[in-house]
Design a protein around this motif. Structure first.
Motif, PDB file in Angstrom:
ATOM      1  N   LEU A 119      10.464 -18.825   5.548  1.00  0.00           N
ATOM      2  CA  LEU A 119       9.102 -19.102   6.035  1.00  0.00           C
ATOM      3  C   LEU A 119       8.078 -18.275   5.264  1.00  0.00           C
ATOM      4  CD1 LEU A 119       9.667 -19.369   9.900  1.00  0.00           C
ATOM      5  CD2 LEU A 119       9.037 -21.239   8.332  1.00  0.00           C
ATOM      6  N   ILE A 120       8.411 -17.012   4.989  1.00  0.00           N
ATOM      7  CA  ILE A 120       7.540 -16.162   4.166  1.00  0.00           C
ATOM      8  C   ILE A 120       7.333 -16.827   2.808  1.00  0.00           C
ATOM      9  CG2 ILE A 120       7.468 -14.002   2.827  1.00  0.00           C
ATOM     10  CD1 ILE A 120       8.924 -12.664   5.246  1.00  0.00           C
ATOM     11  N   LYS A 121       8.431 -17.232   2.195  1.00  0.00           N
ATOM     12  CA  LYS A 121       8.356 -17.829   0.858  1.00  0.00           C
ATOM     13  C   LYS A 121       7.515 -19.103   0.853  1.00  0.00           C
ATOM     14  CE  LYS A 121      12.885 -16.289  -0.837  1.00  0.00           C
ATOM     15  NZ  LYS A 121      14.180 -16.809  -1.341  1.00  0.00           N
ATOM     16  N   CYS A 157       5.247 -15.623  14.152  1.00  0.00           N
ATOM     17  CA  CYS A 157       3.788 -15.575  14.013  1.00  0.00           C
ATOM     18  C   CYS A 157       3.340 -14.241  13.429  1.00  0.00           C
ATOM     19  CB  CYS A 157       3.109 -15.825  15.353  1.00  0.00           C
ATOM     20  SG  CYS A 157       3.238 -17.541  15.919  1.00  0.00           S
ATOM     21  N   ALA A 158       3.956 -13.165  13.854  1.00  0.00           N
ATOM     22  CA  ALA A 158       3.620 -11.844  13.306  1.00  0.00           C
ATOM     23  C   ALA A 158       3.903 -11.812  11.810  1.00  0.00           C
ATOM     24  CB  ALA A 158       4.406 -10.758  14.032  1.00  0.00           C
ATOM     25  N   VAL A 159       5.050 -12.329  11.413  1.00  0.00           N
ATOM     26  CA  VAL A 159       5.434 -12.334   9.997  1.00  0.00           C
ATOM     27  C   VAL A 159       4.529 -13.262   9.190  1.00  0.00           C
ATOM     28  CG1 VAL A 159       7.286 -12.973   8.400  1.00  0.00           C
ATOM     29  CG2 VAL A 159       7.800 -11.604  10.423  1.00  0.00           C
ATOM     30  N   LEU A 160       4.178 -14.399   9.740  1.00  0.00           N
ATOM     31  CA  LEU A 160       3.286 -15.314   9.039  1.00  0.00           C
ATOM     32  C   LEU A 160       1.894 -14.700   8.863  1.00  0.00           C
ATOM     33  CD1 LEU A 160       4.418 -18.650  10.702  1.00  0.00           C
ATOM     34  CD2 LEU A 160       4.790 -17.958   8.307  1.00  0.00           C
ATOM     35  N   THR A 176       2.240 -12.214   6.129  1.00  0.00           N
ATOM     36  CA  THR A 176       2.359 -12.929   4.852  1.00  0.00           C
ATOM     37  C   THR A 176       0.989 -13.361   4.347  1.00  0.00           C
ATOM     38  OG1 THR A 176       4.572 -13.706   5.425  1.00  0.00           O
ATOM     39  CG2 THR A 176       3.391 -14.945   3.724  1.00  0.00           C
ATOM     40  N   GLU A 177       0.187 -13.898   5.225  1.00  0.00           N
ATOM     41  CA  GLU A 177      -1.154 -14.324   4.825  1.00  0.00           C
ATOM     42  C   GLU A 177      -2.021 -13.137   4.432  1.00  0.00           C
ATOM     43  OE1 GLU A 177      -2.743 -16.911   7.860  1.00  0.00           O
ATOM     44  OE2 GLU A 177      -1.282 -18.485   7.387  1.00  0.00           O
ATOM     45  N   ALA A 178      -1.961 -12.058   5.211  1.00  0.00           N
ATOM     46  CA  ALA A 178      -2.786 -10.885   4.912  1.00  0.00           C
ATOM     47  C   ALA A 178      -2.411 -10.268   3.567  1.00  0.00           C
ATOM     48  CB  ALA A 178      -2.656  -9.852   6.038  1.00  0.00           C
ATOM     49  N   VAL A 179      -1.124 -10.132   3.306  1.00  0.00           N
ATOM     50  CA  VAL A 179      -0.682  -9.516   2.048  1.00  0.00           C
ATOM     51  C   VAL A 179      -0.955 -10.456   0.872  1.00  0.00           C
ATOM     52  CG1 VAL A 179       1.309  -8.610   0.770  1.00  0.00           C
ATOM     53  CG2 VAL A 179       0.984  -8.003   3.174  1.00  0.00           C
ATOM     54  N   SER A 180      -0.722 -11.747   1.062  1.00  0.00           N
ATOM     55  CA  SER A 180      -0.968 -12.711  -0.021  1.00  0.00           C
ATOM     56  C   SER A 180      -2.449 -12.785  -0.380  1.00  0.00           C
ATOM     57  CB  SER A 180      -0.446 -14.092   0.367  1.00  0.00           C
ATOM     58  OG  SER A 180       0.955 -14.056   0.530  1.00  0.00           O
TER      59      SER A 180
END
Length: 147
Positions: free
Chosen positions: A37-39, A86-89, A92-96
């Motif tokens: 999902l991260i990828k 949801c936390a990981v997504l 992922t958005e914040a870091v990306s």
């Protein structure tokens, strides 16, 4: 549109370094679905067609539903993802998109409800790794194969 060049052939030592990061993450204990999902989400943000195709396919192979795949870009608007996902997504958005707002405290706090500091670092490395792959793929114009 054609691929510009084979990045592996051009610089195998760089590609091998990236593959070592992948090995670290895969051996870290990070859940496979979460990692995929991260990828996929990072690849959607970055617009890497090859990676979107690849990670959608990988998620389907491990049993992900079409509905969750289709709705991943709007994950905040649907009840189909767990609180942990949801936390990981969000991370992922914040870091990306790090230059937009960094990693806000609320995102960090949400992630830390589910992960310890080591696991947080693994998540950051997973997000950084796919962002690097996306940049390699986009820069070399790596394209998905038509099926």
């Amino acid at each position: 549109m054609n691929t510009r060049f084979d990045y592996y052939k051009a610089c195998p030592e760089a590609t091998e370094t990236m593959l070592k990061l992948e090995e670290f993450i895969k051996g870290s204990g990070l859940d496979t679905t979460l990692y995929e999902l991260i990828k996929l989400r990072a690849s959607q943000i970055n617009g890497c067609s090859y990676c979107i195709d690849s990670h959608t396919s990988d998620l389907k192979k491990i049993g992900e539903t079409d509905q969750r795949l289709y709705l991943l870009p709007v994950w905040r608007e649907v009840p189909f993802y767990t609180e942990k996902e949801c936390a990981v997504l969000a991370l992922t958005e914040a870091v990306s998109l790090i230059s937009e707002a960094g990693v806000p405290d609320d995102v960090y706090d949400q992630v830390m409800k589910h992960f310890d500091e080591r696991e947080f670092m693994v998540l950051i490395m997973a997000i950084n790794t796919i962002n690097s792959w996306n940049r390699i793929g986009i820069s070399t114009r790596l394209l998905p194969k038509q099926r």
